[in-house]
Design an enzyme around this catalytic site. Sequence first.
Site, mmCIF file in Angstrom:
data_model
loop_
_atom_site.group_PDB
_atom_site.id
_atom_site.type_symbol
_atom_site.label_atom_id
_atom_site.label_comp_id
_atom_site.label_asym_id
_atom_site.label_seq_id
_atom_site.Cartn_x
_atom_site.Cartn_y
_atom_site.Cartn_z
ATOM 1 N N ARG A 42 23.295 4.881 -9.567
ATOM 2 C CA ARG A 42 24.109 3.779 -9.260
ATOM 3 C C ARG A 42 25.149 4.374 -8.082
ATOM 4 O O ARG A 42 25.863 4.847 -8.708
ATOM 5 C CB ARG A 42 24.669 3.083 -10.322
ATOM 6 C CG ARG A 42 25.393 1.734 -10.014
ATOM 7 C CD ARG A 42 25.655 0.815 -11.181
ATOM 8 N NE ARG A 42 26.644 1.471 -11.896
ATOM 9 C CZ ARG A 42 27.205 0.779 -12.958
ATOM 10 N NH1 ARG A 42 26.529 -0.250 -13.676
ATOM 11 N NH2 ARG A 42 28.218 1.508 -13.756
ATOM 12 N N SER A 111 19.368 -6.820 -16.026
ATOM 13 C CA SER A 111 20.838 -7.082 -16.659
ATOM 14 C C SER A 111 20.846 -8.618 -17.159
ATOM 15 O O SER A 111 20.400 -9.505 -16.547
ATOM 16 C CB SER A 111 22.003 -7.166 -16.050
ATOM 17 O OG SER A 111 22.097 -5.680 -15.409
ATOM 18 N N LYS A 140 33.098 -1.711 -14.236
ATOM 19 C CA LYS A 140 32.769 -3.084 -13.470
ATOM 20 C C LYS A 140 34.017 -3.858 -14.118
ATOM 21 O O LYS A 140 33.735 -4.434 -15.393
ATOM 22 C CB LYS A 140 31.512 -3.921 -14.054
ATOM 23 C CG LYS A 140 30.150 -3.141 -13.120
ATOM 24 C CD LYS A 140 29.099 -3.938 -13.456
ATOM 25 C CE LYS A 140 27.900 -3.632 -12.324
ATOM 26 N NZ LYS A 140 26.665 -4.442 -12.307
#
Length: 210
Positions: A42, A111, A140
């Site tokens: 990521r 997700s 996040k």
Amino acid sequence: MKLNPETLRLYAVTDRAWLHGRTLESQVEQAILGGATIVQLREKTLTGEALLAEAKSLCALCRRYGVPFLVNDDVELALAVGADGVHVGQEDMAAEQARALLGPDKLIGVSAHNVAQAVAAQRAGADYLGCGAAFVTGTKTDAKPIPRETLQAVTAAVNIPVVAIGGITRGNLPRLRGCGLAGAAVVSALFAQEDVQEAARELFRLAGQL
């Protein structure tokens, strides 16, 4: 690629925020040596050739250790480096489109934050789900924790493996026991630690008790 749920036991998600003079490749290698069973790249800062080079390097490293390597969101990058698959969020490319581009043999994770999203993702061809945020997370900041009951409902509603993600640490991971999870996805609990290998070893042990 056929996905064994045990492959998701300790899911390492990279973040360059805590390199502190180390390379991401060396951190990922330490995570694998400690027990990480799957790795997702990521990347928030690199682009272009630098991103391609990083992805190639990590893909080769994971292949050397026999650990699946996934790319977050970027299907084109996954194809370019020969990654084992991708993980897409609800705002990213649809799972159906990712499957069409990647073919039947690559892994696709999606997700899901509730049962409806989980069932839709399974129907669209997802191989596994990432469900969260399990706890408050600094990675996040817009991800709100979901109740334990939602995690349990998601795992009960699908017949593909589910990993919890979001704010998971060695301290709170045991609180996820009994939710029907295949594993835990971690970021800072691995890569923000001074000894990544030892952190992975402990997280792998705890994830085995889910």
